[in-house]
Design an enzyme around this catalytic site. Structure first.
Site, PDB file in Angstrom:
ATOM      1  N   ASP A   8      -5.762  56.066  49.246  1.00 29.82           N
ATOM      2  CA  ASP A   8      -6.614  56.866  48.365  1.00 29.82           C
ATOM      3  C   ASP A   8      -7.761  57.384  49.228  1.00 29.82           C
ATOM      4  O   ASP A   8      -7.732  57.262  50.459  1.00 29.82           O
ATOM      5  CB  ASP A   8      -7.077  56.059  47.138  1.00 29.82           C
ATOM      6  N   CYS A  65      -6.602  51.267  50.550  1.00 25.91           N
ATOM      7  CA  CYS A  65      -7.679  51.773  49.696  1.00 25.91           C
ATOM      8  C   CYS A  65      -8.976  51.131  50.194  1.00 25.91           C
ATOM      9  O   CYS A  65      -9.022  50.641  51.326  1.00 25.91           O
ATOM     10  CB  CYS A  65      -7.407  51.524  48.215  1.00 25.91           C
ATOM     11  N   THR A  67     -10.671  48.360  49.210  1.00 26.00           N
ATOM     12  CA  THR A  67     -10.536  46.907  49.368  1.00 26.00           C
ATOM     13  C   THR A  67      -9.105  46.456  49.608  1.00 26.00           C
ATOM     14  O   THR A  67      -8.881  45.318  50.016  1.00 26.00           O
ATOM     15  CB  THR A  67     -11.009  46.188  48.086  1.00 26.00           C
ATOM     16  N   HIS A  98       7.560  34.432  55.188  1.00 26.87           N
ATOM     17  CA  HIS A  98       7.779  33.552  54.039  1.00 26.87           C
ATOM     18  C   HIS A  98       7.947  34.297  52.711  1.00 26.87           C
ATOM     19  O   HIS A  98       8.637  33.811  51.822  1.00 26.87           O
ATOM     20  CB  HIS A  98       6.599  32.571  53.894  1.00 26.87           C
ATOM     21  N   HIS A 133      12.761  29.884  51.657  1.00 27.92           N
ATOM     22  CA  HIS A 133      11.895  30.973  51.191  1.00 27.92           C
ATOM     23  C   HIS A 133      12.682  31.977  50.354  1.00 27.92           C
ATOM     24  O   HIS A 133      12.116  32.621  49.477  1.00 27.92           O
ATOM     25  CB  HIS A 133      11.223  31.654  52.379  1.00 27.92           C
TER      26      HIS A 133
END
Ligand code: RB5
Length: 142
Positions: A8, A65, A67, A98, A133
């Site tokens: 963004d 973005c 954060t 994992h 996993h």
């Protein structure tokens, strides 16, 4: 490896160097937006990238973005997507080994460009370990 990249406006500043960094290493890259610093809605970009990865059009995605949080929340709404927000290389490694993560999310206002590129390199160089996993990832999917 085909990689879809989206940001963004919060991640737009990091995108040029990110794309150049990836191209230099020979990855096949698609830039799915945004194309300017103008404010936009991160869920729209997340949907573009996550939708394309879920359909198998790309092997992996990278979303940036401010954060990384909004992008990861939005991308993980798409079935088949396991988006991982990483702020360190250990998490990036584990996300692939994992969690079989298929989208890396980064926060350009949190993580500096140098570390961001190291995180990208680590994420792209690892692969899923499978075994126990695989059962856990299958539980996420079901
Ligand atoms: C945009 O201002 C900002 O909210 C966005 O880039 C992201 O950080 C959302 O999680």
């Amino acid at each position: 490896m085909r990689i879809a990249v989206g940001t963004d406006h919060g991640g737009f500043g990091a995108k040029k160097e990110l794309l150049e960094h990836l191209k230099k290493q020979g990855y096949e890259i698609a830039d799915l937006g945004t194309q300017s610093e103008e404010s936009c809605d991160y869920p729209d970009i997340a949907q573009e990238v996550a939708g394309a990865v879920a359909k198998g059009e790309y092997d992996l995605g990278i979303l940036v973005c401010g954060t990384g949080i909004g992008m990861s929340l939005a991308a993980n709404k798409i079935r088949g997507i396991r988006a991982a927000l990483c702020t360190d290389t250990y998490s990036a490694r584990m996300a692939r080994m994992h969690n079989d993560s298929n989208i890396l999310c980064l926060g350009a206002r949190v993580t500096g460009l140098g570390l961001m590129l190291d995180i990208v390199d680590t994420y792209l160089s690892e692969s899923f370990e499978g075994g126990r996993h695989a059962r856990r990832v299958q539980k996420i999917e079901s």
